[in-house]
Design a protein around this motif. Structure first.
Motif, PDB file in Angstrom:
ATOM      1  N   ARG A  65       0.827  -1.211   0.000  1.00 42.24           N
ATOM      2  CA  ARG A  65       0.000   0.000   0.000  1.00 42.24           C
ATOM      3  C   ARG A  65       0.860   1.258   0.000  1.00 42.24           C
ATOM      4  N   VAL A  66       1.895   1.274   0.837  1.00 37.57           N
ATOM      5  CA  VAL A  66       2.762   2.450   0.894  1.00 37.57           C
ATOM      6  C   VAL A  66       3.528   2.616  -0.418  1.00 37.57           C
ATOM      7  N   LEU A  67       3.983   1.509  -0.970  1.00 37.29           N
ATOM      8  CA  LEU A  67       4.789   1.543  -2.190  1.00 37.29           C
ATOM      9  C   LEU A  67       3.941   1.641  -3.461  1.00 37.29           C
ATOM     10  N   ARG A  68       2.638   1.548  -3.297  1.00 37.83           N
ATOM     11  CA  ARG A  68       1.708   1.604  -4.424  1.00 37.83           C
ATOM     12  C   ARG A  68       2.025   0.522  -5.466  1.00 37.83           C
ATOM     13  N   THR A  69       2.125  -0.712  -4.960  1.00 36.86           N
ATOM     14  CA  THR A  69       2.415  -1.846  -5.825  1.00 36.86           C
ATOM     15  C   THR A  69       1.603  -3.036  -5.346  1.00 36.86           C
ATOM     16  N   ASP A  70       1.839  -4.204  -5.930  1.00 38.83           N
ATOM     17  CA  ASP A  70       1.155  -5.430  -5.536  1.00 38.83           C
ATOM     18  C   ASP A  70       1.972  -6.168  -4.490  1.00 38.83           C
ATOM     19  N   ALA A  71       1.277  -6.854  -3.588  1.00 36.00           N
ATOM     20  CA  ALA A  71       1.970  -7.565  -2.519  1.00 36.00           C
ATOM     21  C   ALA A  71       2.908  -8.635  -3.056  1.00 36.00           C
ATOM     22  N   PHE A 182      11.688   6.114   3.768  1.00 33.45           N
ATOM     23  CA  PHE A 182      10.477   5.320   3.603  1.00 33.45           C
ATOM     24  C   PHE A 182       9.518   5.512   4.773  1.00 33.45           C
ATOM     25  N   GLY A 183       8.255   5.776   4.444  1.00 30.20           N
ATOM     26  CA  GLY A 183       7.230   5.922   5.461  1.00 30.20           C
ATOM     27  C   GLY A 183       7.091   7.308   6.035  1.00 30.20           C
ATOM     28  N   VAL A 184       8.053   8.195   5.717  1.00 30.41           N
ATOM     29  CA  VAL A 184       7.972   9.551   6.258  1.00 30.41           C
ATOM     30  C   VAL A 184       8.008  10.622   5.173  1.00 30.41           C
ATOM     31  N   ILE A 185       8.323  10.244   3.944  1.00 26.26           N
ATOM     32  CA  ILE A 185       8.197  11.192   2.829  1.00 26.26           C
ATOM     33  C   ILE A 185       7.561  10.475   1.645  1.00 26.26           C
ATOM     34  N   GLU A 186       6.797  11.207   0.884  1.00 23.70           N
ATOM     35  CA  GLU A 186       6.229  10.670  -0.348  1.00 23.70           C
ATOM     36  C   GLU A 186       7.330  10.612  -1.404  1.00 23.70           C
ATOM     37  N   ALA A 187       7.320   9.551  -2.181  1.00 16.93           N
ATOM     38  CA  ALA A 187       8.306   9.411  -3.254  1.00 16.93           C
ATOM     39  C   ALA A 187       7.631   8.765  -4.454  1.00 16.93           C
ATOM     40  N   ASP A 188       8.237   8.951  -5.594  1.00 15.17           N
ATOM     41  CA  ASP A 188       7.725   8.354  -6.822  1.00 15.17           C
ATOM     42  C   ASP A 188       8.209   6.909  -6.886  1.00 15.17           C
ATOM     43  N   TRP A 189       7.591   6.044  -6.080  1.00 17.89           N
ATOM     44  CA  TRP A 189       8.035   4.656  -6.007  1.00 17.89           C
ATOM     45  C   TRP A 189       7.898   3.944  -7.344  1.00 17.89           C
ATOM     46  N   GLU A 190       6.925   4.356  -8.142  1.00 19.83           N
ATOM     47  CA  GLU A 190       6.735   3.723  -9.444  1.00 19.83           C
ATOM     48  C   GLU A 190       7.938   3.933 -10.370  1.00 19.83           C
ATOM     49  N   ALA A 191       8.738   4.973 -10.093  1.00 19.80           N
ATOM     50  CA  ALA A 191       9.928   5.237 -10.915  1.00 19.80           C
ATOM     51  C   ALA A 191      11.049   4.255 -10.619  1.00 19.80           C
ATOM     52  N   ALA A 192      11.006   3.610  -9.470  1.00 18.19           N
ATOM     53  CA  ALA A 192      12.074   2.702  -9.054  1.00 18.19           C
ATOM     54  C   ALA A 192      11.734   1.270  -9.452  1.00 18.19           C
ATOM     55  N   PHE A 211      12.782  -5.057   4.062  1.00 14.00           N
ATOM     56  CA  PHE A 211      11.911  -5.451   2.954  1.00 14.00           C
ATOM     57  C   PHE A 211      12.533  -4.998   1.641  1.00 14.00           C
ATOM     58  N   ALA A 212      12.016  -5.530   0.557  1.00 15.35           N
ATOM     59  CA  ALA A 212      12.408  -5.089  -0.781  1.00 15.35           C
ATOM     60  C   ALA A 212      11.224  -5.285  -1.713  1.00 15.35           C
ATOM     61  N   SER A 213      11.094  -4.397  -2.677  1.00  9.73           N
ATOM     62  CA  SER A 213      10.090  -4.579  -3.727  1.00  9.73           C
ATOM     63  C   SER A 213      10.810  -4.652  -5.066  1.00  9.73           C
ATOM     64  N   PHE A 214      10.291  -5.481  -5.955  1.00 11.96           N
ATOM     65  CA  PHE A 214      10.884  -5.694  -7.272  1.00 11.96           C
ATOM     66  C   PHE A 214       9.811  -5.483  -8.338  1.00 11.96           C
ATOM     67  N   SER A 215      10.069  -4.576  -9.258  1.00 13.30           N
ATOM     68  CA  SER A 215       9.139  -4.356 -10.360  1.00 13.30           C
ATOM     69  C   SER A 215       9.163  -5.552 -11.311  1.00 13.30           C
ATOM     70  N   GLU A 216       8.198  -5.592 -12.222  1.00  8.67           N
ATOM     71  CA  GLU A 216       8.192  -6.659 -13.226  1.00  8.67           C
ATOM     72  C   GLU A 216       9.491  -6.642 -14.038  1.00  8.67           C
ATOM     73  N   ARG A 217       9.947  -5.448 -14.376  1.00  2.00           N
ATOM     74  CA  ARG A 217      11.188  -5.325 -15.146  1.00  2.00           C
ATOM     75  C   ARG A 217      12.376  -5.857 -14.344  1.00  2.00           C
TER      76      ARG A 217
END
Length: 373
Positions: A65-71, A182-192, A211-217
């Motif tokens: 939810r914070v990262l605006r991605t899928d779990a 993370f968690g204290v400032i908004e960022a363009d997470w979709e760019a990463a 934690f880590a998130s990995f885009s499809e790319r």
């Protein structure tokens, strides 16, 4: 009492703590969750163990939810460094990294290059240590496949522009160490493409909450070199070695510490209740207060002045002969900061009260009055 007032009231430590970029004292809700879950795990009942274990799934969903991605694109790790190593060791080609980055990045990049030979570290030394879009643009080559950068620089407090970096690097991978924002400032997470962090600083969740998130790319281009037995899909067969999972779960090594992620889930619920944008607005104001006192007593600041280019870290750069006396004055007034390489890193949080800022002003005043010009 509304959610924001409750959140501010949860900063219940003694005045004088200005070192949130180093460690975040655990919040009351996190401490309560630890005690409750420890009792459940002490029962030995399967239902209790499974109840605590549900925090692993919950953490992934809240992070998404914070990262605006899928779990399924989020994987839990023991620390930020584990996530960065998962990303860096799986790369091939050129990787741009600033020599001034926190060692989580520089050491991982060097070790991966030495051990595997599949990546070439393309070191940069940008002015002031600021990894700007222009600095990256100048360093790009045909061999560059990825850029690794901190969202907020640990030394200077410079906040990277992820959107602009994405525009500069095009289709290359963007790997982000997000622990200082993370968690204290908004960022363009979709760019990463890869975002790694930990809850033990600004989220007040304690260590072990990475934690880590990995885009499809990223999942297409980064090999799960360090994938362990937990990085498979479904139940683990005991008489065969299955392929890594097709999701971010491929970057798991072993099972997670459910108690750690109970802490993380609790802290994430707290920040989602009040909203990251609300926290950011207050945090940037607090770092501005630090700059106000530094300016008042003529102590140089290296952190950018623009609100959009900073978060909670303010780096003071006194003259070499003034660094020790200034650090001593802060300590004598009961203030906790980080002193490193001639810089004094002051890091307030949104709950840093007027009493702490008064102590900070008094410490700077005492230092200034004794300063020899």
């Amino acid at each position: 009492m509304n959610d924001w007032e409750s959140y501010l009231g949860s900063f219940d430590g003694e005045p004088g703590y200005l070192d949130w970029a180093s460690f975040g004292p655990l919040s009351p809700n996190v401490r309560a969750e630890v005690h409750a879950d420890a009792e459940l795990l002490g029962s030995g009942r399967r239902s209790s163990i499974e109840l605590v274990g549900e925090h692993v799934r919950e953490s992934r969903e809240l992070l998404a939810r914070v990262l605006r991605t899928d779990a399924e694109q989020v994987v839990l790790q023991p620390s930020t460094t584990y996530g960065l190593m998962q990303a860096v060791y799986g790369l091939a080609g050129g990787l741009i990294v600033s020599r001034g980055e926190f060692p989580s990045l520089t050491v991982a990049a060097t070790r991966a290059a030495d051990a595997l030979g599949s990546i070439e570290v393309q070191w940069i030394e940008p002015d002031g240590g600021f990894v700007t879009p222009d600095a990256v643009r100048e360093a790009l080559t045909d061999d560059t496949r990825a850029v690794a950068v901190s969202l907020v620089d640990f030394r200077t407090g410079y906040r990277a522009d992820l959107t602009a970096l994405r525009e500069v690097i095009g289709d290359r991978l963007l790997i982000v160490d997000a622990i200082q924002g993370f968690g204290v400032i908004e960022a363009d997470w979709e760019a990463a493409d890869v975002v790694c962090g930990n809850g033990y600083k600004w989220l007040r969740a304690g260590r072990g909450t990475g934690f880590a998130s990995f885009s499809e790319r990223a999942m297409e281009r980064i090999a799960p070199v360090l994938s362990g037995f937990a990085g498979v899909e479904g139940d683990l067969p005991l008489d065969a070695v299955p392929q890594p999972a097709p999701t971010a779960e491929a970057f798991r090594v072993a099972g997670e510490d459910a108690l750690a992620f109970a802490r993380l889930a609790t802290s994430l619920r707290d920040i989602l209740d009040v909203g990251v944008s609300t926290i950011e607005s207050e945090l940037v104001a607090r770092s501005g207060d630090v700059m106000y006192f530094a300016d008042r007593y003529e102590i140089p600041v290296v952190t950018p002045r623009e609100p959009e280019r900073r978060a909670g870290i303010v780096a003071l750069a006194p003259a070499p002969q003034d660094a020790a006396p200034l650090a001593a004055s802060l300590a004598n007034h009961g203030l906790t900061v980080t002193v490193r390489s001639g810089l004094l890193r002051v890091a307030p949080h949104v709950g840093t009260g007027a009493d702490t800022m008064r102590l900070f002003g008094d410490a700077l005043a005492a230092f200034s009055s004794a300063r020899v010009w």
